[in-house]
Scaffold this active site. Structure first.
Site, PDB file in Angstrom:
ATOM      1  CG  ASP A   1      43.648  41.407  38.607  1.00  0.00           C
ATOM      2  OD1 ASP A   1      44.671  40.594  38.759  1.00  0.00           O
ATOM      3  OD2 ASP A   1      43.626  42.444  39.409  1.00  0.00           O
TER       4      ASP A   1
ATOM      5  CE  LYS B   1      48.290  42.562  33.354  1.00  0.00           C
ATOM      6  NZ  LYS B   1      47.478  43.063  33.810  1.00  0.00           N
TER       7      LYS B   1
ATOM      8  N   GLY C   1      49.679  39.297  39.580  1.00  0.00           N
ATOM      9  CA  GLY C   1      48.552  37.568  39.491  1.00  0.00           C
ATOM     10  C   GLY C   1      48.672  37.084  38.655  1.00  0.00           C
ATOM     11  CG  HIS C   2      50.169  36.705  35.030  1.00  0.00           C
ATOM     12  ND1 HIS C   2      49.902  37.567  34.532  1.00  0.00           N
ATOM     13  CD2 HIS C   2      51.864  37.089  34.269  1.00  0.00           C
ATOM     14  CE1 HIS C   2      50.232  38.550  34.629  1.00  0.00           C
ATOM     15  NE2 HIS C   2      51.645  38.161  34.164  1.00  0.00           N
TER      16      HIS C   2
ATOM     17  CD  GLN D   1      52.309  45.051  38.690  1.00  0.00           C
ATOM     18  OE1 GLN D   1      52.392  46.543  38.054  1.00  0.00           O
ATOM     19  NE2 GLN D   1      51.994  44.243  40.017  1.00  0.00           N
TER      20      GLN D   1
HETATM   21  P1  IMP Z   1      51.410  48.109  45.235  1.00  0.00           P
HETATM   22  O1  IMP Z   1      51.525  46.823  43.363  1.00  0.00           O
HETATM   23  O2  IMP Z   1      50.902  46.809  45.981  1.00  0.00           O
HETATM   24  O3  IMP Z   1      51.994  48.995  46.167  1.00  0.00           O
HETATM   25  O4  IMP Z   1      49.187  47.824  45.255  1.00  0.00           O
HETATM   26  C1  IMP Z   1      48.774  49.693  44.573  1.00  0.00           C
HETATM   27  C2  IMP Z   1      47.506  49.203  44.032  1.00  0.00           C
HETATM   28  O5  IMP Z   1      48.314  48.350  42.594  1.00  0.00           O
HETATM   29  C3  IMP Z   1      46.716  48.367  44.930  1.00  0.00           C
HETATM   30  O6  IMP Z   1      45.248  49.599  44.335  1.00  0.00           O
HETATM   31  C4  IMP Z   1      46.929  47.099  43.998  1.00  0.00           C
HETATM   32  O7  IMP Z   1      45.882  46.224  44.222  1.00  0.00           O
HETATM   33  C5  IMP Z   1      46.916  47.304  42.598  1.00  0.00           C
HETATM   34  N1  IMP Z   1      47.632  46.026  41.764  1.00  0.00           N
HETATM   35  C6  IMP Z   1      48.920  45.652  42.185  1.00  0.00           C
HETATM   36  N2  IMP Z   1      49.621  44.697  41.086  1.00  0.00           N
HETATM   37  C7  IMP Z   1      48.191  44.455  41.145  1.00  0.00           C
HETATM   38  C8  IMP Z   1      47.889  43.668  39.997  1.00  0.00           C
HETATM   39  O8  IMP Z   1      48.503  42.907  39.205  1.00  0.00           O
HETATM   40  N3  IMP Z   1      46.764  43.442  39.206  1.00  0.00           N
HETATM   41  C9  IMP Z   1      46.059  44.309  39.491  1.00  0.00           C
HETATM   42  N4  IMP Z   1      46.060  45.265  40.683  1.00  0.00           N
HETATM   43  C10 IMP Z   1      47.505  45.237  41.133  1.00  0.00           C
HETATM   44 MG    MG Z   2      46.760  39.490  37.988  1.00  0.00          MG
END
Ligand code: IMP
Ligand code: MG
Length: 426
Positions: free
Chosen positions: A13, A16, A40-41, A222
């Protein structure tokens, strides 16, 4: 004409989407190389807000060919919902390409995400619940489904049956309903003909594009601290959002990359569980959350907030071989008398300027702060470095020094135009 990797330097977050979108305007291809619709962009163009999860941010720039690389996991329902949403808002998505090697997130893996989290009790990871982890696990277990399997119904049905059988046992054990493999297969096959025209050999397309001198942007989902290898394991995602992931996730060699840009917020946020040394679990953090609008695009969850962590930034510079930092949301820091920046940790009474080698040390790390002078002037209209107040320029200079990397651009607001570009990359 460069090949540029754009990735998150903190816990996600960082902005990007905006960074990619901005660079994307002068880009020919944008390749998403990891993750899936856990991302999430948010991109704001002419006051209109676009929230993207699976589609590469580059989809919003005219003339860009967006590509979903082999390192991505694809939820087909989400893909077509997002395409529908974009198309109905007038965005041309017809150039989208997808790797035939990308893995598919079957519906049962969304349920597996829930079942796994339930089984973890109070040790939950706080995943986005999108089936990302179970799908990468299936990939490693060699029971995954790939885009190319959509075109071989017989083998797809066999693969679904084999993968689903043990999962159905788990569902039953935790009180969830088992799924019918025939229905799952039929649902997946219903997308086959719509996906077919997009399917390609991403490695070939991208390498040929680079041979022709095209500009290619590799967009990471991520972030570094959520990397399965280099992040705060087990509180991480299940892919490699770091620079190496851009290579394996698209089929490009390291010698082809020109620049690696780490996107970082002027402070820090994190969603989900896991250690976060500079977290402000108090009213200061709450104020920062409100000021920065720190609520998740994907899950709506309130993000945890804290000060800038230069130890994390230095680590991200090293892990990714960053050539540039794209610093975002500097405007959110306007109005503080002084701004603390974490320059080192204290672990068991010992000061360290590097990331502790083990997770336990990181979990216990206490931030050592340096107080930098703040500024009160509105900076949201600044478009050059020189226009920034002295204290803001000093803040940037100190972050560069601590991070060991130049700050290429500075975000001062949400809009595409609200950016100070100090060193153009394209
Ligand atoms: P998963 O990717 O859904 O398996 O989540 C694993 C961890 O990564 C969790 O703490 C999520 O909140 C975090 N996470 C996954 N995708 C994002 C992202 O795009 N932005 C911020 N945190 C993320
Ligand atoms: Mg995001």
């Amino acid at each position: 004409m460069p090949a540029i990797i754009v990735l998150g330097a903190q816990w996600g977050d960082e902005g990007k989407g905006k960074a990619t979108d901005q660079l994307g305007q002068n880009t020919d291809y944008v390749v998403k190389f990891n993750g899936g619709n856990n991302a999430g962009h948010t991109v704001v163009i002419d006051g209109e807000k676009y929230a993207l999860h699976l589609l590469p941010a580059g989809i919003l720039s005219e003339g860009v060919t967006p590509i979903i690389g082999n390192g991505v996991v694809v939820d087909l329902e989400v893909l077509f919902d997002e395409l529908h949403e974009m198309t109905s808002r007038g965005v041309d998505c017809s150039r989208l390409l997808i790797s035939s090697n990308a893995h598919i997130i079957p519906s049962y893996n969304r349920l597996m995400d829930q079942a796994n989290e339930r089984a973890r009790g109070k040790n939950q990871i706080g995943t986005t619940g999108r089936g990302i982890g179970p799908t990468y696990a299936d990939k490693m277990n060699r029971i995954g489904l790939r885009i190319q399997d959509l075109f071989d119904p017989e083998s797809l049905s066999f693969k679904v049956e084999a993968a689903l059988a043990p999962k159905n046992e788990i569902f039953t054990a935790v009180g969830m309903d088992p799924l019918d493999p025939a229905l799952v297969t039929a649902e997946l096959l219903s997308y086959a003909e719509r996906v077919r025209p997009m399917v390609c050999d991403v490695s070939l397309v991208v390498n040929e594009a680079l041979d022709r001198g095209s500009t290619v942007l590799f967009e990471g989902g991520q972030a570094t601290m959520l990397d399965i290898d280099h992040g705060t394991y087990p509180f991480v995602t299940s892919s490699n959002p770091t620079a190496g992931g851009a290579l394996t996730g698209s089929g490009v060699g390291p010698t082809r990359i020109d620049r690696v840009v780490g996107v970082a917020k002027a402070y820090t946020t994190r969603v989900g569980e896991g250690p976060f040394p500079t977290e402000l679990d108090n009213e200061v953090g709450e104020a920062l959350r409100l000021k920065g609008g720190e609520f998740g695009v994907t899950t709506g969850r309130a993000r945890r907030t804290g000060w800038f962590d230069a130890v994390v930034m230095r680590y991200a510079t090293r892990i990714n071989g960053l050539t540039d930092i794209c610093l975002t949301k500097l405007d959110v820091l306007t109005g503080y008398d002084t701004i603390p920046v974490c320059v080192a940790y204290e672990v068991d009474g010992v000061r360290t300027e590097e990331m502790p080698v083990d997770q336990k040390g990181f979990t216990q790390a206490l931030p050592v702060y340096e107080e930098l002078p703040g500024w009160s002037e509105d900076i949201s209209e600044c478009r050059s470095f020189e226009e920034l107040p002295d204290a803001a320029r000093a803040y940037i200079a100190r972050l560069e020094e601590l991070s060991g990397c130049r700050i290429q651009s500075i975000g001062v607001g949400a809009g595409r135009e609200a950016t100070i570009v100090r060193y153009p990359l394209i």
